[in-house]
Design an enzyme around this catalytic site. Structure first.
Site, mmCIF file in Angstrom:
data_model
loop_
_atom_site.group_PDB
_atom_site.id
_atom_site.type_symbol
_atom_site.label_atom_id
_atom_site.label_comp_id
_atom_site.label_asym_id
_atom_site.label_seq_id
_atom_site.Cartn_x
_atom_site.Cartn_y
_atom_site.Cartn_z
ATOM 1 N N HIS A 1 -3.940 -0.060 7.627
ATOM 2 C CA HIS A 1 -4.893 0.786 8.653
ATOM 3 C C HIS A 1 -5.819 1.867 7.589
ATOM 4 O O HIS A 1 -5.678 2.792 7.076
ATOM 5 C CB HIS A 1 -3.662 0.982 9.633
ATOM 6 C CG HIS A 1 -4.831 1.458 10.616
ATOM 7 N ND1 HIS A 1 -4.482 2.977 11.343
ATOM 8 C CD2 HIS A 1 -5.326 0.959 11.428
ATOM 9 C CE1 HIS A 1 -5.410 2.928 13.080
ATOM 10 N NE2 HIS A 1 -6.109 2.050 12.547
HETATM 11 CA CA CA Z 1 -6.394 -3.215 6.911
#
Ligand code: CA
Ligand code: YEM
Ligand code: ZN
Length: 408
Positions: free
Chosen positions: A162
């Site tokens: 992320h």
């Molecule tokens: Ca990513």
């Protein structure tokens, strides 16, 4: 940067950039682009996002002075096993950041339509904290640079992790839309953030509401599903948000066979994301990021360089025989090795992926209804102004010297 060492067992190997360079150069791609030697970013430039204390710490700390190595360890500024203090750390940070800043400036000066920095893309770094092998967030700094000239910047992150540092930095603004595709499993996959429901501040009156988009994925996603998903999400993001510049973080740990990743992507599918984004025809900043199986990282980034210069269709898949370091590519002397392995089954059902696309489209509907960010007052970029003036003065001087020589 390429000669820096995080430590013997550490997954981050800066020499993956050497391999990338060798492939790019031996295919002759440098002939189709302008190549610049990166300039080191100054402490002042780093402090445009990071806290001065933290920048001072990075500048002064040495492996010996690091409190973590003293009798009583204190976890200062998030350094630890993931983010070791190694010799040349500050130089390393200033180099990859200087390159991203200059790349952004090439775009804002209209000197380039696409700018690439494979040494950048360090998306986990926070304002006062090193995290996930990242110390300085060159992406945030480059986007801040773009925002001097661009009303809306779309940030796309195809690293398997992320893009938390970038998302956090622009959480409250509608001038940057962040979209991260990543493996999501809060209990056992770093950094544990990036749920579908995390889309910006919950308060609808905050400008940032609905401008952070997350595409949480399970193990083993394959080429076809990923490409479809990417188009189904990024196409509407572009149509609705209408960015005037795009930044793509091309973390190569989303490839199959990555030492830390768990997806099944091949080089072609990873590259097709860059191709898709390039076709929008807006100024594009292309950055590196994660990637922990160096030979595959180098192949992906070299292929993506070819896409950026429009040479991908004319590339011979066999790595050039005269390429230095060819021995590092083992038996796989092709740019397109079979990377989809058997270690990770595809745990992303069609139904699951459709629900993720629907979730993202729902967020975009909120933006559609709201007036788009207009060109607000943008403070003048003093540094760029000064630099271009200095450049003009030097060019004038050079012209003078040359014409004097010509008359002798
Ligand atoms: Ca990513
Ligand atoms: O998962 C974590 C943190 C560290 N734990 C307390 C939770 N960090 C991630 C960061 C990934 C950023 C891209 C992580 N670290 N995944 C793998 C590692 C890792 C770090 C090492 C540091 C020194 C690792 O994985 C095989 N090996 C390491 C070896 C040496
Ligand atoms: Zn990563």
């Amino acid at each position: 940067m390429e000669s820096m060492h995080f430590g013997a067992n550490h997954p981050m190997k800066p020499w993956r950039l050497t391999l990338t360079n060798k492939i790019v150069l031996s295919y002759g791609m440098y002939k189709a682009m302008d190549v610049y030697r990166p300039r080191k970013a100054t402490s002042e430039e780093l402090s445009a996002f990071h806290k001065e204390d933290y920048v001072d710490f990075l500048q002064s700390v040495t492996p010996k002075s690091n409190p973590l190595h003293s009798e009583e360890p204190t976890c200062l500024y998030g350094t630890g096993d993931d983010c070791p203090i190694f010799d040349g750390l500050f130089e390393y940070c200033s180099l990859y950041t200087g390159a991203s800043l200059d790349a952004a400036r090439k775009l804002t000066n209209n000197q380039s339509d696409i700018a690439i920095n494979w040494s950048g893309g360090l998306h986990h770094a926070k304002k006062t904290e090193a995290s996930g092998f990242c110390y300085i967030n060159d992406i945030v700094l480059a986007i801040l640079q773009l925002l001097f000239h661009h009303p809306r910047v779309l940030y796309i992150d195809i690293d398997v992790h992320h893009g938390d540092g970038v998302e956090q930095a622009f959480w409250s603004t509608d001038r940057v839309m962040t979209v991260s595709f990543h493996k999501y499993s809060p209990s056992d996959f770093f950094p544990g953030t990036g749920a579908l429901a995390d889309t910006g501040p919950l308060n609808n009156s905050s400008p940032g509401a609905h401008h952070a988009l997350n595409v949480p994925l399970n193990d083993g996603i394959d080429d076809a599903s990923y490409q479809q998903l990417f188009r189904d999400i990024i196409g509407p993001c572009f149509d609705v948000y209408r960015p005037t510049a795009i930044v793509i973080q091309c973390g190569a740990d989303s490839l199959g066979g990555d030492r830390l990743g768990c997806f099944n992507l091949n080089v072609e599918a990873h590259g097709s994301c860059v191709d898709f984004v390039k076709r929008f025809g807006v100024p594009l900043l292309v950055l590196g990021g994660g990637g922990y199986t160096p030979r595959n990282v180098a192949k992906a980034w070299a292929y993506e360089t070819a896409i950026c210069i429009g040479a991908d269709k004319s590339l011979h898949p066999a790595l050039p025989g005269h390429m230095p370091l060819l021995e590092h590519f083992k038996g796989e002397k092709t740019l397109f090795p079979k990377l989809a392995g058997t270690k990770y089954d595809n745990k992303n059902s069609q139904l699951y992926l459709e629900s993720v696309v629907m979730g993202v489209h729902e967020q975009l509907r909120y933006i559609k209804g709201a007036p788009s960010v207009q060109m607000r007052y943008i403070p003048p970029d003093i540094v760029t102004l000064r630099e271009s003036l200095e450049k003009e003065v030097w060019e004038e001087k050079l012209r003078g010297i040359k014409s004097k020589r010509g008359t002798k």
